[in-house]
Motif scaffolding. Structure first.
Motif, PDB file in Angstrom:
ATOM      1  N   PHE A 203       0.794  -1.053   0.001  1.00  0.00           N
ATOM      2  CA  PHE A 203       0.119  -0.136  -0.090  1.00  0.00           C
ATOM      3  C   PHE A 203       0.756   1.297  -0.012  1.00  0.00           C
ATOM      4  CE2 PHE A 203      -1.739   3.352   2.471  1.00  0.00           C
ATOM      5  CZ  PHE A 203      -3.040   3.697   2.015  1.00  0.00           C
ATOM      6  N   TRP A 204       2.072   1.227   0.798  1.00  0.00           N
ATOM      7  CA  TRP A 204       2.888   2.373   0.920  1.00  0.00           C
ATOM      8  C   TRP A 204       3.457   2.760  -0.219  1.00  0.00           C
ATOM      9  CZ3 TRP A 204       1.515   5.274   4.636  1.00  0.00           C
ATOM     10  CH2 TRP A 204       1.015   4.748   5.896  1.00  0.00           C
ATOM     11  N   PHE A 205       3.923   1.452  -1.044  1.00  0.00           N
ATOM     12  CA  PHE A 205       4.660   1.680  -2.366  1.00  0.00           C
ATOM     13  C   PHE A 205       3.797   2.400  -3.467  1.00  0.00           C
ATOM     14  CE2 PHE A 205       8.353  -0.685  -0.917  1.00  0.00           C
ATOM     15  CZ  PHE A 205       9.135  -0.503  -1.887  1.00  0.00           C
ATOM     16  N   ILE A 206       2.595   1.684  -3.682  1.00  0.00           N
ATOM     17  CA  ILE A 206       1.757   2.203  -4.418  1.00  0.00           C
ATOM     18  C   ILE A 206       1.197   3.680  -4.355  1.00  0.00           C
ATOM     19  CG2 ILE A 206      -0.547   1.885  -5.423  1.00  0.00           C
ATOM     20  CD1 ILE A 206      -0.339  -1.030  -5.155  1.00  0.00           C
ATOM     21  N   GLN A 207       1.039   3.818  -2.933  1.00  0.00           N
ATOM     22  CA  GLN A 207       0.657   5.323  -2.649  1.00  0.00           C
ATOM     23  C   GLN A 207       1.663   6.331  -2.808  1.00  0.00           C
ATOM     24  OE1 GLN A 207       0.692   6.431   1.555  1.00  0.00           O
ATOM     25  NE2 GLN A 207      -1.273   7.098   1.487  1.00  0.00           N
ATOM     26  N   THR A 208       2.869   6.071  -2.582  1.00  0.00           N
ATOM     27  CA  THR A 208       4.119   6.486  -3.228  1.00  0.00           C
ATOM     28  C   THR A 208       4.069   7.010  -4.447  1.00  0.00           C
ATOM     29  OG1 THR A 208       5.439   5.966  -1.163  1.00  0.00           O
ATOM     30  CG2 THR A 208       6.627   7.194  -2.847  1.00  0.00           C
ATOM     31  N   PHE A 209       3.963   6.127  -5.407  1.00  0.00           N
ATOM     32  CA  PHE A 209       4.066   6.086  -6.847  1.00  0.00           C
ATOM     33  C   PHE A 209       2.856   6.945  -7.478  1.00  0.00           C
ATOM     34  CE2 PHE A 209       7.152   2.885  -6.570  1.00  0.00           C
ATOM     35  CZ  PHE A 209       8.255   3.216  -7.600  1.00  0.00           C
ATOM     36  N   VAL A 210       1.686   6.743  -6.725  1.00  0.00           N
ATOM     37  CA  VAL A 210       0.538   7.640  -7.130  1.00  0.00           C
ATOM     38  C   VAL A 210       0.649   9.031  -6.786  1.00  0.00           C
ATOM     39  CG1 VAL A 210      -1.874   7.763  -6.685  1.00  0.00           C
ATOM     40  CG2 VAL A 210      -1.044   5.643  -7.326  1.00  0.00           C
ATOM     41  N   MET A 211       1.263   9.191  -5.643  1.00  0.00           N
ATOM     42  CA  MET A 211       1.640  10.670  -5.481  1.00  0.00           C
ATOM     43  C   MET A 211       2.593  11.261  -6.302  1.00  0.00           C
ATOM     44  SD  MET A 211      -0.323  11.607  -2.955  1.00  0.00           S
ATOM     45  CE  MET A 211       0.314  13.200  -2.513  1.00  0.00           C
TER      46      MET A 211
ATOM     47  N   LEU B 258      -0.734  12.278 -16.817  1.00  0.00           N
ATOM     48  CA  LEU B 258      -1.215  11.550 -15.411  1.00  0.00           C
ATOM     49  C   LEU B 258      -1.579  10.084 -15.637  1.00  0.00           C
ATOM     50  CD1 LEU B 258      -2.046  11.825 -12.415  1.00  0.00           C
ATOM     51  CD2 LEU B 258      -4.572  12.539 -13.258  1.00  0.00           C
ATOM     52  N   VAL B 259      -2.421   9.739 -16.704  1.00  0.00           N
ATOM     53  CA  VAL B 259      -2.684   8.387 -17.259  1.00  0.00           C
ATOM     54  C   VAL B 259      -1.253   7.379 -17.217  1.00  0.00           C
ATOM     55  CG1 VAL B 259      -3.923   6.711 -18.592  1.00  0.00           C
ATOM     56  CG2 VAL B 259      -4.768   8.848 -17.853  1.00  0.00           C
ATOM     57  N   VAL B 260      -0.565   8.100 -17.966  1.00  0.00           N
ATOM     58  CA  VAL B 260       0.863   7.402 -18.216  1.00  0.00           C
ATOM     59  C   VAL B 260       1.441   7.274 -16.792  1.00  0.00           C
ATOM     60  CG1 VAL B 260       3.080   7.572 -19.439  1.00  0.00           C
ATOM     61  CG2 VAL B 260       0.962   8.132 -20.814  1.00  0.00           C
ATOM     62  N   PHE B 261       1.797   8.230 -16.127  1.00  0.00           N
ATOM     63  CA  PHE B 261       2.523   8.230 -14.731  1.00  0.00           C
ATOM     64  C   PHE B 261       1.777   7.189 -13.994  1.00  0.00           C
ATOM     65  CE2 PHE B 261       4.088  12.817 -15.581  1.00  0.00           C
ATOM     66  CZ  PHE B 261       5.243  12.274 -16.148  1.00  0.00           C
TER      67      PHE B 261
ATOM     68  N   TYR C  86       2.615   0.193 -11.905  1.00  0.00           N
ATOM     69  CA  TYR C  86       3.476  -1.094 -12.151  1.00  0.00           C
ATOM     70  C   TYR C  86       4.532  -1.247 -11.277  1.00  0.00           C
ATOM     71  CZ  TYR C  86       6.633  -4.165 -15.002  1.00  0.00           C
ATOM     72  OH  TYR C  86       7.600  -5.277 -15.434  1.00  0.00           O
ATOM     73  N   PHE C  87       5.651  -0.247 -11.344  1.00  0.00           N
ATOM     74  CA  PHE C  87       6.818  -0.317 -10.619  1.00  0.00           C
ATOM     75  C   PHE C  87       6.480  -0.550  -9.199  1.00  0.00           C
ATOM     76  CE2 PHE C  87       8.578   1.372 -14.489  1.00  0.00           C
ATOM     77  CZ  PHE C  87       9.558   0.452 -14.800  1.00  0.00           C
ATOM     78  N   GLY C  88       5.341   0.432  -8.574  1.00  0.00           N
ATOM     79  CA  GLY C  88       5.037   0.245  -7.459  1.00  0.00           C
ATOM     80  C   GLY C  88       4.684  -1.352  -6.780  1.00  0.00           C
TER      81      GLY C  88
END
Length: 350
Positions: A9-17, A55-58, A64-66
Motif C-alpha cells: 500500500f505504501w509503495f503504490i501510494q508513493t508512486f501515485v503521489m 497523469l494516466v501514463v504516470f 506497475y513499478f510500485g
C-alpha cells in the motif's frame, strides 16, 4: 486493535503521489509556456489534455513499478519475519536467503550470524550440562544421603503429622459417635480428607525414592518403568507416547527424566487429576516433551512465584538450551510444553 497496512500500500501510494505531483509540474510548466511565449502552438484546452494524458501514463507506469517493487521488498521482509518467528521458537538451524548486498541483505546476514551465535550458546550450555552431570555422578553417594534426609524430613513434617491428626480425630469421633452423630459425621469427612492428602503425599514421595541417575537405562525405558510403577500404585489413567531417542547426551537424558519426575510429583500432590498424558518425541533435531493433566489447575501468575517445583523444571530445561512453557487455568488442568535442541555436537559427545 489497529489494522496493519501492507507495505505494498505504501509503495503504490508513493508512486501515485509522484504521478500527481509530476503531472502538476507539467501542467504548471505548460501554463508558464503559454504566458511567456508569443507564438504558442498550444492553448489551455490542449495543455489540459496533455496533462491528463501524462497523469494516466504516470499512474500506469508508477502502479506497475510500485506493485513490482512492493512484491520484491515484501517478499524479503516476509523471509525475515518468518526467520525471526522460527528463531524465537528455538530453531536455529534455518538461514535467511540473501539475494542482494543492500541494507536488507545486511540485516539478513546479521540475523544469520545471530542464529549461529545462539546455536553456539546452546551447545556451550549442553557441554556445561554434560560436565555438571559428570560431577554429579562422582558425588552420587552424598546426593543419595541428602535425598534420604530430605525424605525423612518430609515424612516427619507432613505425613507423620497427618497420621497423628488422624489418630486424634478418630479417637475423638469414637467418643462423640453416641452423643452427636451429625458432628461425628463431619469429623469422619475431615478424617477422609486428611487420609486422601496423606496418601497423595506418600505417592509423591515414592517418586523421589528412585535413584538420582537413570542407572544406565535409556530415557524411554526409565520413563516407561516410572509410569508402570505409578500405574500399579495409583488410580491414575496414563496416556503415554514415548519414543526411543537416539544420540541424546547423558545430561539431557538426566534433566528430562527429572523434569518428568518433578511434574508427576506435583500432579500427585496438588492436581487431584484422574488422567495424565505424556508425549516424548524427536523431530528435526529437536526433542519435544508434553505433559498434561485434567486436574484442578491453578493461576500461573499467582502460584508460580511460590512453586519450587516449577522453578526447578524451568531451570533444568534452560540448562540444556531448551524452551519451557506452561499453561494452566483453574478447573481446566495444566499443560507443560518443552522443546530441547538435539545438536550434532551432543551426538558426537555420546
Amino acid at each position: 486493535m489497529k489494522k496493519l497496512k501492507s507495505i505494498r500500500f505504501w509503495f503504490i501510494q508513493t508512486f501515485v503521489m509522484m504521478a500527481f505531483i509530476s503531472t502538476l509540474i507539467i501542467f504548471v510548466g505548460l501554463q508558464i509556456y503559454l504566458v511567456v511565449s508569443d507564438s504558442a502552438i498550444l492553448d489551455i484546452r490542449m495543455t489540459l489534455w496533455l496533462s491528463l494524458f501524462a497523469l494516466v501514463v504516470f499512474l500506469l507506469v508508477g502502479g506497475y513499478f510500485g506493485i513490482k517493487g512492493s512484491y520484491l521488498i515484501k517478499g524479503r521482509l516476509t523471509d525475515i519475519h518468518l526467520f525471526v518467528s522460527t528463531l524465537r521458537s528455538g530453531n536455529t538451524t534455518d538461514k535467511i536467503p540473501i539475494y542482494e548486498k543492500d541494507e536488507i541483505g545486511l540485516v539478513s546476514e546479521e540475523l544469520n550470524l545471530l542464529a549461529d551465535y545462539i546455536q553456539e550458546q546452546k551447545q556451550s550450555m549442553q557441554r556445561l550440562a554434560d560436565k555438571k552431570t559428570s560431577l554429579a555422578q562422582s558425588a552420587h553417594a552424598a546426593a543419595v544421603m541428602e535425598e534420604r534426609q530430605r525424605l525423612a524430613r518430609d515424612l516427619h513434617d507432613v505425613v507423620s503429622q497427618q497420621l497423628f491428626a488422624l489418630g486424634m480425630m478418630s479417637s475423638a469421633t469414637l467418643r462423640l459417635f453416641e452423643l452427636d452423630r451429625e458432628k461425628a459425621k463431619e469429623q469422619l469427612e475431615e478424617i477422609n480428607r486428611i487420609a486422601a492428602n496423606a496418601q497423595g503425599e506418600m505417592r509423591a514421595l515414592l517418586l523421589h525414592l528412585r535413584p538420582i541417575q537413570l542407572s544406565n537405562e535409556r530415557l524411554s525405558d526409565g520413563i516407561i518403568k516410572l509410569l508402570q510403577e505409578l500405574k500399579g500404585k495409583t488410580n491414575l489413567h496414563f496416556q503415554a507416547s514415548i519414543d526411543d531417542i537416539e544420540n541424546i547426551s547423558k545430561a539431557t537424558e538426566e534433566h528430562l527424566f527429572r523434569i518428568i519426575q518433578e511434574a508427576l510429583s506435583n500432579i500427585l500432590r496438588h492436581a487431584e487429576a484422574k488422567k495424565i498424558k505424556i508425549t516424548l518425541t524427536e523431530k528435526e533435531n529437536t526433542i519435544y516433551l508434553f505433559i498434561a493433566d485434567d486436574g484442578k489447575g491453578f493461576n500461573p501468575s499467582v502460584e508460580r512465584i511460590a512453586s519450587y517445583g516449577l522453578k526447578t523444571m524451568r531451570e533444568r530445561c534452560e540448562e540444556v538450551g531448551g524452551v519451557f512453557n506452561i499453561r494452566s487455568k483453574e478447573k481446566e488442568g495444566t499443560y507443560i510444553d518443552i522443546r530441547v535442541p538435539l545438536t550434532r555436537e551432543s551426538m558426537k559427545n555420546d
